[in-house]
Design a protein around this motif. Structure first.
Motif, PDB file in Angstrom:
ATOM      1  N   MET A  56       0.844  -1.184   0.000  1.00 35.72           N
ATOM      2  CA  MET A  56       0.000   0.000   0.000  1.00 35.72           C
ATOM      3  C   MET A  56       0.881   1.235   0.000  1.00 35.72           C
ATOM      4  N   THR A  57       0.365   2.309  -0.511  1.00 35.99           N
ATOM      5  CA  THR A  57       1.158   3.530  -0.576  1.00 35.99           C
ATOM      6  C   THR A  57       0.424   4.678   0.065  1.00 35.99           C
ATOM      7  N   VAL A  58       1.196   5.627   0.548  1.00 33.89           N
ATOM      8  CA  VAL A  58       0.662   6.874   1.078  1.00 33.89           C
ATOM      9  C   VAL A  58       1.802   7.879   1.027  1.00 33.89           C
ATOM     10  N   ASP A  59       1.504   9.131   0.727  1.00 38.63           N
ATOM     11  CA  ASP A  59       2.560  10.114   0.523  1.00 38.63           C
ATOM     12  C   ASP A  59       3.325  10.419   1.788  1.00 38.63           C
ATOM     13  N   ASP A  60       2.643  10.427   2.898  1.00 35.69           N
ATOM     14  CA  ASP A  60       3.299  10.753   4.159  1.00 35.69           C
ATOM     15  C   ASP A  60       3.053   9.652   5.161  1.00 35.69           C
ATOM     16  N   HIS A  61       4.096   9.401   5.969  1.00 33.37           N
ATOM     17  CA  HIS A  61       3.987   8.413   7.041  1.00 33.37           C
ATOM     18  C   HIS A  61       3.717   9.152   8.337  1.00 33.37           C
ATOM     19  N   HIS A  62       2.600   8.860   8.983  1.00 37.66           N
ATOM     20  CA  HIS A  62       2.210   9.558  10.202  1.00 37.66           C
ATOM     21  C   HIS A  62       2.701   8.765  11.398  1.00 37.66           C
ATOM     22  N   GLU A  63       3.430   9.399  12.265  1.00 31.44           N
ATOM     23  CA  GLU A  63       3.947   8.741  13.466  1.00 31.44           C
ATOM     24  C   GLU A  63       3.849   9.733  14.606  1.00 31.44           C
ATOM     25  N   ALA A  71       6.822  -7.691  -1.876  1.00 29.84           N
ATOM     26  CA  ALA A  71       5.441  -8.095  -1.629  1.00 29.84           C
ATOM     27  C   ALA A  71       4.637  -8.170  -2.922  1.00 29.84           C
ATOM     28  N   GLU A  72       5.233  -7.732  -4.038  1.00 30.62           N
ATOM     29  CA  GLU A  72       4.510  -7.792  -5.305  1.00 30.62           C
ATOM     30  C   GLU A  72       4.357  -9.242  -5.758  1.00 30.62           C
ATOM     31  N   PRO A  73       3.377  -9.518  -6.609  1.00 35.76           N
ATOM     32  CA  PRO A  73       3.141 -10.889  -7.054  1.00 35.76           C
ATOM     33  C   PRO A  73       4.387 -11.510  -7.677  1.00 35.76           C
ATOM     34  N   ARG A 118      -6.426 -10.867  -5.154  1.00 35.37           N
ATOM     35  CA  ARG A 118      -7.456 -10.373  -6.080  1.00 35.37           C
ATOM     36  C   ARG A 118      -7.675  -8.870  -5.995  1.00 35.37           C
ATOM     37  N   TYR A 119      -7.077  -8.188  -4.979  1.00 36.51           N
ATOM     38  CA  TYR A 119      -7.316  -6.756  -4.815  1.00 36.51           C
ATOM     39  C   TYR A 119      -6.014  -5.962  -4.925  1.00 36.51           C
ATOM     40  N   THR A 120      -6.101  -4.771  -5.504  1.00 37.68           N
ATOM     41  CA  THR A 120      -5.037  -3.785  -5.346  1.00 37.68           C
ATOM     42  C   THR A 120      -5.246  -3.119  -3.984  1.00 37.68           C
ATOM     43  N   PRO A 121      -4.255  -2.403  -3.457  1.00 38.26           N
ATOM     44  CA  PRO A 121      -4.458  -1.704  -2.184  1.00 38.26           C
ATOM     45  C   PRO A 121      -5.659  -0.760  -2.215  1.00 38.26           C
ATOM     46  N   PHE A 122      -5.831  -0.037  -3.327  1.00 38.88           N
ATOM     47  CA  PHE A 122      -6.971   0.876  -3.422  1.00 38.88           C
ATOM     48  C   PHE A 122      -8.291   0.102  -3.385  1.00 38.88           C
ATOM     49  N   GLN A 123      -8.372  -0.997  -4.114  1.00 36.65           N
ATOM     50  CA  GLN A 123      -9.601  -1.801  -4.135  1.00 36.65           C
ATOM     51  C   GLN A 123      -9.882  -2.396  -2.755  1.00 36.65           C
ATOM     52  N   ARG A 144       1.651  -0.584   6.770  1.00 37.47           N
ATOM     53  CA  ARG A 144       3.025  -0.308   7.169  1.00 37.47           C
ATOM     54  C   ARG A 144       3.275  -0.675   8.619  1.00 37.47           C
ATOM     55  N   ALA A 145       2.309  -0.400   9.490  1.00 36.01           N
ATOM     56  CA  ALA A 145       2.475  -0.724  10.908  1.00 36.01           C
ATOM     57  C   ALA A 145       2.678  -2.219  11.105  1.00 36.01           C
ATOM     58  N   MET A 146       2.034  -3.021  10.260  1.00 36.59           N
ATOM     59  CA  MET A 146       2.207  -4.468  10.363  1.00 36.59           C
ATOM     60  C   MET A 146       3.559  -4.929   9.837  1.00 36.59           C
ATOM     61  N   GLY A 147       4.320  -4.010   9.204  1.00 38.39           N
ATOM     62  CA  GLY A 147       5.666  -4.321   8.783  1.00 38.39           C
ATOM     63  C   GLY A 147       5.819  -4.712   7.335  1.00 38.39           C
ATOM     64  N   PHE A 148       4.837  -4.364   6.482  1.00 40.66           N
ATOM     65  CA  PHE A 148       4.897  -4.755   5.078  1.00 40.66           C
ATOM     66  C   PHE A 148       5.303  -3.576   4.191  1.00 40.66           C
ATOM     67  N   ALA A 149       6.032  -3.898   3.136  1.00 35.05           N
ATOM     68  CA  ALA A 149       6.536  -2.867   2.232  1.00 35.05           C
ATOM     69  C   ALA A 149       5.418  -2.315   1.346  1.00 35.05           C
ATOM     70  N   ASP A 150       5.643  -1.087   0.852  1.00 35.72           N
ATOM     71  CA  ASP A 150       4.713  -0.515  -0.126  1.00 35.72           C
ATOM     72  C   ASP A 150       4.696  -1.397  -1.372  1.00 35.72           C
ATOM     73  N   ILE A 151       3.515  -1.598  -1.933  1.00 37.75           N
ATOM     74  CA  ILE A 151       3.392  -2.484  -3.099  1.00 37.75           C
ATOM     75  C   ILE A 151       2.748  -1.778  -4.279  1.00 37.75           C
ATOM     76  N   GLY A 152       2.739  -0.443  -4.246  1.00 37.20           N
ATOM     77  CA  GLY A 152       2.149   0.285  -5.358  1.00 37.20           C
ATOM     78  C   GLY A 152       0.681  -0.069  -5.517  1.00 37.20           C
ATOM     79  N   GLN A 153       0.263  -0.345  -6.732  1.00 39.69           N
ATOM     80  CA  GLN A 153      -1.114  -0.773  -6.976  1.00 39.69           C
ATOM     81  C   GLN A 153      -1.142  -2.164  -7.599  1.00 39.69           C
ATOM     82  N   ALA A 154      -0.218  -3.015  -7.131  1.00 35.42           N
ATOM     83  CA  ALA A 154      -0.214  -4.403  -7.589  1.00 35.42           C
ATOM     84  C   ALA A 154      -1.419  -5.135  -7.019  1.00 35.42           C
TER      85      ALA A 154
END
Length: 379
Positions: free
Chosen positions: A1-8, A24-26, A45-50, A67-77
């Motif tokens: 998943m992606t987001v422009d800013d990381h809130h902490e 994390a991509e297929p 079957r889903y992109t992050p947006f879906q 991200r909190a769960m520790g997974f990398a950004d995957i774009g819209q794969a």
């Protein structure tokens, strides 16, 4: 998943795109795809947006959970499953119901992700690696992996839930026994560090496999002894462990047992332990505060195979009758008991005041050296 800013904690930081791992991509590896579907129980079957839209949450919140769960950004794969949607829906539902604040829900995701990531890595690196040795010539390790995971997965899942419930019950019991509401968050505990002496020099002499075995032996021994005697292992740092106990007597017994046990192993370096007693703040399974810092400083100045404690810890042992306030007091009590024909108080530990010394950030402290007052009782 992606987001422009990381809130902490209310702050915003630009995403460091150059360090993002897209593993994390297929994948096109057929076995990897089959294993993933087996473990996750569903197909991608889903992109992050879906996934966010289906779960009814914003992309920003979904990205923060991911991200909190520790997974990398995957774009819209197209890489997410029904289980990911359900997890998002559940966390968001707890926030909507007012059971958790949004920052608290992110903390839940982060603490769960960090803990299970380490568990999963250990199981793959150590457990499964040893079990997937091909049983017949011509078979590959990957061919053995799928049926093994298929057999182990439901059993390991049930065991994980059982242990988590057990730990949750124990932790809840400790918290609700606190004296007041403040103690439920900021509690008075005995906090100890146990550190292997000369570990850095040892890393230059040992082969990687030997070093790994030594660290594993050290961590396993510490974990078993801390648990067996009523303490809690907070974390391990290779050559150091951090533990806590609700009372001074428990922490004192653990620290001396650690030294006594490790001294029996000729391959193990000497150990030094520092313990402090006082108020600590607990967050995500870790402990923080001046008490923790003091325990760390005491460890760094402790001679090898000794335990140094702070004044508050010494007072706590004296208050609970585990150690005399001074050797002079113990001698007076013994003489009086002999004269009166009564039994003298039985103390388990002795405390010897050491030199006063300044400690950076903590002022002048007077450590006490902890030892036993009677022979070790087996068991």
């Amino acid at each position: 998943m992606t987001v422009d800013d990381h809130h902490e904690g209310g702050a915003e930081y630009p995403t460091p795109h150059h360090v993002v791992d897209h593993t994390a991509e297929p994948t096109d590896n057929p076995l990897a795809i089959r294993l993933e579907q087996l473990i996750l129980g569903a197909e991608r079957r889903y992109t992050p947006f879906q996934a966010a839209r289906t779960a009814g949450v914003s992309m920003d919140l979904a990205s923060r959970f991911w991200r909190a769960m520790g997974f990398a950004d995957i774009g819209q794969a197209k890489a997410l499953t029904e289980a990911d949607v359900l997890a998002l829906r559940r966390l968001a539902g707890l926030v909507e119901a007012g059971l958790l604040s949004e920052p608290m829900a992110v903390q839940v995701a982060r603490s769960t992700g960090q803990t299970t990531a380490r568990l999963a890595e250990w199981q793959i690196d150590s457990f499964l690696e040893g079990l997937t040795e091909p049983p017949e010539p011509g078979m590959t390790r990957t061919e053995v992996t799928y049926p093994l995971v298929e057999l182990l997965l439901p059993e390991l899942q049930e065991f994980l839930v059982y242990v988590w419930r057990r730990q949750l019950a124990a932790a809840t019991g400790r918290v609700v026994q606190a004296g007041d509401d403040e103690e439920m968050v900021d509690r008075r505990l005995a906090v100890g560090f146990a550190d292997l002496v000369g570990f850095t020099r040892l890393t230059r002499r040992l082969e990687e496999e030997e070093l790994g075995e030594l660290v594993e032996t050290f961590e396993t021994t510490c974990a078993d002894l801390v648990a067996a005697h009523g303490g809690r292992l907070i974390k391990t740092l290779g050559d150091e462990v951090l533990f806590a106990a609700d009372d001074g007597g428990t922490a004192a017994e653990i620290s001396l047992r650690l030294i006594e046990t490790l001294q029996q192993d000729d391959m193990m370096p000497a150990l030094r332990v520092g313990i402090a007693f006082g108020t600590v703040t607990t967050r995500m399974g870790d402990v923080f505060g001046t008490t923790v810092n003091l325990a760390s400083r005491l460890t760094s100045i402790a001679p090898k195979n000794t335990v140094l404690v702070d004044g508050a810890f010494a007072e706590e042992l004296s208050r609970t009758g585990e150690a005399p306030a001074s050797e002079a007091q113990a001698a007076e009590e013994a003489a009086r008991a002999e004269k009166e024909g009564t039994a003298a108080p039985v103390y388990h530990f002795a405390l010897q005041p050491m030199w006063q010394r300044p400690v950076r950030g903590l002022g002048v402290i007077e450590p006490w050296m902890l030892s036993r007052r009677q022979p070790k009782i087996s068991g």
